[in-house]
Design a protein around this motif. Structure first.
Motif, PDB file in Angstrom:
ATOM      1  N   GLY A  25       0.672   4.889   1.462  1.00  0.00           N
ATOM      2  CA  GLY A  25       0.137   5.945   2.467  1.00  0.00           C
ATOM      3  C   GLY A  25      -0.398   7.218   1.915  1.00  0.00           C
ATOM      4  O   GLY A  25      -1.109   7.609   2.477  1.00  0.00           O
ATOM      5  N   ARG A  53     -12.599  -0.402   0.041  1.00  0.00           N
ATOM      6  CA  ARG A  53     -12.316   0.327  -1.461  1.00  0.00           C
ATOM      7  C   ARG A  53     -13.501   0.461  -1.979  1.00  0.00           C
ATOM      8  O   ARG A  53     -13.683   1.748  -2.851  1.00  0.00           O
ATOM      9  N   LEU A 111      -8.742   6.071   4.850  1.00  0.00           N
ATOM     10  CA  LEU A 111      -8.753   4.812   5.818  1.00  0.00           C
ATOM     11  C   LEU A 111      -8.018   5.428   7.120  1.00  0.00           C
ATOM     12  O   LEU A 111      -8.571   4.933   8.033  1.00  0.00           O
ATOM     13  N   ALA A 112      -7.090   6.312   6.983  1.00  0.00           N
ATOM     14  CA  ALA A 112      -6.510   6.696   8.106  1.00  0.00           C
ATOM     15  C   ALA A 112      -7.485   7.622   9.013  1.00  0.00           C
ATOM     16  O   ALA A 112      -7.547   7.492  10.416  1.00  0.00           O
ATOM     17  N   HIS A 120      -6.001   5.434   1.251  1.00  0.00           N
ATOM     18  CA  HIS A 120      -5.286   5.328   2.331  1.00  0.00           C
ATOM     19  C   HIS A 120      -5.328   6.617   3.469  1.00  0.00           C
ATOM     20  O   HIS A 120      -5.458   6.286   4.596  1.00  0.00           O
ATOM     21  N   THR A 121      -5.482   7.775   2.950  1.00  0.00           N
ATOM     22  CA  THR A 121      -5.709   9.043   3.683  1.00  0.00           C
ATOM     23  C   THR A 121      -7.158   8.879   4.320  1.00  0.00           C
ATOM     24  O   THR A 121      -7.349   9.131   5.247  1.00  0.00           O
ATOM     25  N   PRO A 146      -6.444  -0.780  10.254  1.00  0.00           N
ATOM     26  CA  PRO A 146      -5.939  -1.136   8.838  1.00  0.00           C
ATOM     27  C   PRO A 146      -4.802  -2.326   8.959  1.00  0.00           C
ATOM     28  O   PRO A 146      -4.785  -3.287   8.218  1.00  0.00           O
ATOM     29  N   THR A 174       0.706  -1.234  -0.129  1.00  0.00           N
ATOM     30  CA  THR A 174       0.131   0.091   0.037  1.00  0.00           C
ATOM     31  C   THR A 174       0.884   0.976   0.086  1.00  0.00           C
ATOM     32  O   THR A 174       1.925   1.099   0.504  1.00  0.00           O
ATOM     33  N   LEU A 206     -10.239  -4.869   3.275  1.00  0.00           N
ATOM     34  CA  LEU A 206      -9.773  -3.679   2.560  1.00  0.00           C
ATOM     35  C   LEU A 206     -10.344  -3.434   1.208  1.00  0.00           C
ATOM     36  O   LEU A 206     -10.746  -2.483   0.871  1.00  0.00           O
TER      37      LEU A 206
END
Length: 169
Positions: free
Chosen positions: A5, A38, A13-14, A10-11, A26, A3, A34
């Motif tokens: 970041g 997505r 997800l964070a 992913h932003t 995560p 992945t 995941l």
């Protein structure tokens, strides 16, 4: 899964991982979980954290029902009798802001199908033991009870007597 970041997924997800009430880490999510997240982002955009619990509840209910259907069919075939066992879904509960999905008292927290299958398999085994007073399933070689485990990201029946795994339905 490799992945980056810095990509938008992913932003987002964070951001979700920073919301303690969601319970999303995560690092512990399977590739399937995941991929589902997505797909949620692709279909709905960056869903704000307050709206994610409903989606998580729907996902947990879906993976629990799928796992239960396969395991119930296998148990009914092996035992020769129907199992009156269904997921219990509560959108609002006192102890979890994302709702509750349970099978015979076992909480299904997984978003991935294989992880859910391990939890549901444990619930089916407990149900069979309580209601039918028998051990299910058993190892055909050792005639001992099998244990649901997640091995190499797959749900399997593990035989502790023989140290081997059998596929789960």
């Amino acid at each position: 899964m490799t992945t980056s970041g810095n990509d938008p997924f992913h932003t987002w997800l964070a951001v979700l991982a920073g919301e303690p009430e969601l319970g999303l880490d995560p690092a512990w999510l399977s590739d399937e979980a995941l991929a589902w997240l997505r797909a949620v982002r692709d279909a709905h955009g960056e869903v704000a954290p307050p709206y994610v619990p409903e989606l998580m509840l729907e996902r947990r209910a879906a993976v629990a029902e799928t796992a239960l259907a396969a395991l119930r069919a296998a148990a009914e075939r092996d035992l020769g009798s129907p199992l009156d066992l269904r997921p219990e879904v509560e959108a609002e509960c006192d102890y979890d802001t994302t709702g509750s999905v349970a099978v015979f008292g076992e909480q299904v927290r997984a978003l991935g199908p294989e992880e859910a299958k391990v939890t549901v398999a444990d619930a089916v085994q407990t149900f069979v033991a309580h209601v039918h007073r028998t051990v299910w399933p058993t190892c055909p070689d050792h005639r001992t009870g099998l244990h649901p485990e997640l091995t190499e990201r797959r749900a399997v029946w593990h035989c502790r007597a023989g140290g081997h795994d059998l596929p789960m339905p």
